[in-house]
Design a protein around this motif. Structure first.
Motif, mmCIF file in Angstrom:
data_model
loop_
_atom_site.group_PDB
_atom_site.id
_atom_site.type_symbol
_atom_site.label_atom_id
_atom_site.label_comp_id
_atom_site.label_asym_id
_atom_site.label_seq_id
_atom_site.Cartn_x
_atom_site.Cartn_y
_atom_site.Cartn_z
ATOM 1 N N LYS A 289 0.839 -1.209 0.000
ATOM 2 C CA LYS A 289 0.000 0.000 0.000
ATOM 3 C C LYS A 289 0.864 1.245 0.000
ATOM 4 N N ALA A 290 1.912 1.233 0.820
ATOM 5 C CA ALA A 290 2.825 2.381 0.877
ATOM 6 C C ALA A 290 3.519 2.579 -0.468
ATOM 7 N N GLU A 291 3.949 1.471 -1.078
ATOM 8 C CA GLU A 291 4.615 1.536 -2.382
ATOM 9 C C GLU A 291 3.720 2.189 -3.430
ATOM 10 N N ARG A 292 2.453 1.796 -3.437
ATOM 11 C CA ARG A 292 1.518 2.374 -4.416
ATOM 12 C C ARG A 292 1.379 3.879 -4.215
ATOM 13 N N CYS A 293 1.292 4.303 -2.957
ATOM 14 C CA CYS A 293 1.185 5.734 -2.655
ATOM 15 C C CYS A 293 2.442 6.480 -3.083
ATOM 16 N N ILE A 294 3.593 5.876 -2.806
ATOM 17 C CA ILE A 294 4.873 6.513 -3.160
ATOM 18 C C ILE A 294 4.973 6.689 -4.674
ATOM 19 N N SER A 295 4.502 5.684 -5.416
ATOM 20 C CA SER A 295 4.580 5.754 -6.883
ATOM 21 C C SER A 295 3.724 6.882 -7.448
ATOM 22 N N ARG A 296 2.700 7.311 -6.672
ATOM 23 C CA ARG A 296 1.798 8.368 -7.145
ATOM 24 C C ARG A 296 2.250 9.772 -6.730
ATOM 25 N N LEU A 297 3.339 9.861 -5.973
ATOM 26 C CA LEU A 297 3.823 11.182 -5.566
ATOM 27 C C LEU A 297 4.356 11.951 -6.766
ATOM 28 N N ASP A 298 4.072 13.234 -6.791
ATOM 29 C CA ASP A 298 4.593 14.103 -7.850
ATOM 30 C C ASP A 298 5.961 14.616 -7.408
ATOM 31 N N THR A 299 6.974 13.768 -7.590
ATOM 32 C CA THR A 299 8.311 14.130 -7.110
ATOM 33 C C THR A 299 9.360 13.407 -7.944
ATOM 34 N N THR A 300 10.613 13.566 -7.579
ATOM 35 C CA THR A 300 11.707 12.952 -8.332
ATOM 36 C C THR A 300 11.862 11.472 -7.963
ATOM 37 N N GLU A 301 12.504 10.729 -8.846
ATOM 38 C CA GLU A 301 12.764 9.317 -8.571
ATOM 39 C C GLU A 301 13.685 9.161 -7.361
ATOM 40 N N GLU A 302 14.621 10.082 -7.205
ATOM 41 C CA GLU A 302 15.542 10.024 -6.074
ATOM 42 C C GLU A 302 14.797 10.171 -4.751
ATOM 43 N N LYS A 303 13.829 11.086 -4.716
ATOM 44 C CA LYS A 303 13.064 11.266 -3.484
ATOM 45 C C LYS A 303 12.162 10.056 -3.234
ATOM 46 N N ARG A 304 11.586 9.492 -4.267
ATOM 47 C CA ARG A 304 10.788 8.274 -4.099
ATOM 48 C C ARG A 304 11.644 7.161 -3.509
ATOM 49 N N ARG A 305 12.877 7.068 -3.986
ATOM 50 C CA ARG A 305 13.786 6.041 -3.484
ATOM 51 C C ARG A 305 14.058 6.238 -1.994
ATOM 52 N N LYS A 306 14.247 7.489 -1.588
ATOM 53 C CA LYS A 306 14.550 7.789 -0.180
ATOM 54 C C LYS A 306 13.348 7.490 0.718
ATOM 55 N N ILE A 307 12.151 7.833 0.250
ATOM 56 C CA ILE A 307 10.947 7.558 1.045
ATOM 57 C C ILE A 307 10.717 6.050 1.139
ATOM 58 N N THR A 308 10.946 5.345 0.038
ATOM 59 C CA THR A 308 10.831 3.884 0.047
ATOM 60 C C THR A 308 11.809 3.275 1.047
ATOM 61 N N ALA A 309 13.017 3.846 1.128
ATOM 62 C CA ALA A 309 14.034 3.355 2.064
ATOM 63 C C ALA A 309 13.559 3.491 3.513
ATOM 64 N N ILE A 310 12.837 4.569 3.817
ATOM 65 C CA ILE A 310 12.304 4.763 5.174
ATOM 66 C C ILE A 310 11.294 3.660 5.497
ATOM 67 N N VAL A 311 10.414 3.368 4.537
ATOM 68 C CA VAL A 311 9.404 2.336 4.761
ATOM 69 C C VAL A 311 10.075 0.968 4.888
ATOM 70 N N LYS A 312 11.105 0.730 4.086
ATOM 71 C CA LYS A 312 11.857 -0.531 4.199
ATOM 72 C C LYS A 312 12.501 -0.642 5.580
ATOM 73 N N LYS A 313 13.024 0.474 6.065
ATOM 74 C CA LYS A 313 13.637 0.495 7.397
ATOM 75 C C LYS A 313 12.604 0.108 8.460
ATOM 76 N N ALA A 314 11.380 0.589 8.285
ATOM 77 C CA ALA A 314 10.306 0.256 9.226
ATOM 78 C C ALA A 314 10.024 -1.252 9.240
ATOM 79 N N THR A 315 10.246 -1.929 8.103
ATOM 80 C CA THR A 315 10.003 -3.370 8.041
ATOM 81 C C THR A 315 11.130 -4.167 8.704
ATOM 82 N N GLY A 316 12.200 -3.465 9.092
ATOM 83 C CA GLY A 316 13.340 -4.146 9.721
ATOM 84 C C GLY A 316 14.481 -4.409 8.763
ATOM 85 N N MET A 317 14.323 -4.027 7.489
ATOM 86 C CA MET A 317 15.408 -4.209 6.521
ATOM 87 C C MET A 317 16.567 -3.290 6.874
#
Length: 321
Positions: A289-317
């Motif tokens: 669900k978070a991934e889908r929301c991130i993909s819809r953000l009107d922003t750069t790919e680099e920022k999407r990558r950083k936000i995805t990294a935060i969510v991955k961190k939350a999963t324990g990765m």
């Protein structure tokens, strides 16, 4: 005001927190200085700063103040949690309540909340942000407190449902993650529709973080977690792996109702029922669900990558933020 690079902003957040704790009034200084000695991962502050970045990766200085305030709120909640749980260890260090006593710790936690609100009120150029009022940190503090109270009311509730569990963690954990993503988006000057997306991602990240924390109670040692583990059930807290085990194993639930189970019984039941697998599947659903929301953000790919990294961190990765 001139915008800041991410690295500079991050260091300024750490400095502001350190200054707030160590430059406190003399009567409370010793206690808050003790807290300042154990730095956390600052994932909430990282979330504020990352969400506040513009297309060039620059950040409004106001985001630094918001990030520091949210970290102070989080610290206050940990101080209070340690009192409730009678915990001896936090972030690998002796807890405030263990070293100085519960009354002192409660008062210090209250002081930290007031300090965070003062920091928020002191954010420069607040009126420049069209949606500043929506940040409403007092509301998020209320949600956090109500979530903790709801958990307390449901201590030892062997009939707790997954829905009720989600409601609890939406307040006690997810609220502050949501506030972090929201504050960053507001300080980044994004339009209302974009801000809604950031807020939703923050909520998902918080839910994921708590579910992963539930797994740590079974997966990690005290040395790994740097806080007490194998203790949630003993404190009356019914976590998601246990909720699943209770639902799948009637005999286990009956023994629990009779007060005839110990830690070894709980571990066996969670393993037999697949409680950890179920919890990790739930984490996977919210991650998608978070991934889908991130993909819809009107922003750069680099920022999407950083936000995805935060969510991955939350999963324990283990990812670099």
């Amino acid at each position: 005001m001139e915008k800041l690079a991410y690295e500079e902003s991050y260091e300024l957040v750490k400095e502001e927190i350190q200054k707030a704790l160590t430059n406190s009034p003399r009567i409370i200084n010793e206690y808050l200085t003790h807290l300042s000695a154990a730095q956390g991962k600052m994932i909430r502050a990282v979330s504020v700063l990352t969400c506040a970045q513009d297309e060039e990766g620059k950040i409004n200085p106001s985001a630094v103040h918001a990030a520091a305030a949210i970290e102070i709120i989080h610290l206050a909640s940990l101080v209070h949690d340690d009192v409730i749980d009678d915990a001896d260890l936090r972030r690998g260090k002796e807890t405030l309540q263990k070293k100085y006593g519960k009354r002192t710790a409660v008062i210090c936690g209250d002081y930290l909340l007031s300090l965070a609100l003062k920091m928020t009120a002191a954010i420069p150029n607040r009126k420049d942000y069209e949606d500043y009022e929506d940040m409403n940190l007092p509301n998020y503090i209320s949600r956090l407190c109500l979530g903790e109270l709801l958990q307390h009311i449901n201590n030892d509730n062997l009939n707790l449902t997954v829905f009720e569990y989600i409601k609890i963690i939406s307040g006690k954990t997810a609220a502050l993650f949501e506030a972090s993503f929201l504050a960053g988006a507001i300080m980044g000057g994004y339009p209302a529709e974009e801000i809604k997306k950031y807020r939703k991602i923050g909520n998902y990240a918080g839910l994921i973080f708590q579910m992963q924390d539930d797994c740590l109670d079974f997966d990690e040692t005290v040395e790994q977690a740097k806080k007490p583990v194998q203790s949630d059930y003993e404190q009356g807290v019914i976590t998601l792996p246990v909720i699943y085990a209770l639902g799948q194993l009637p005999d286990f639930k009956k023994k629990a109702a009779e007060g005839c189970i110990g830690r070894a019984d709980i571990n066996r039941a969670v393993e037999k029922s697949g409680g950890l697998n179920f919890t990790k599947q739930m984490i996977g659903r919210y991650y998608k669900k978070a991934e889908r929301c991130i993909s819809r953000l009107d922003t750069t790919e680099e920022k999407r990558r950083k936000i995805t990294a935060i969510v991955k961190k939350a999963t324990g990765m283990k990812v670099e933020l």
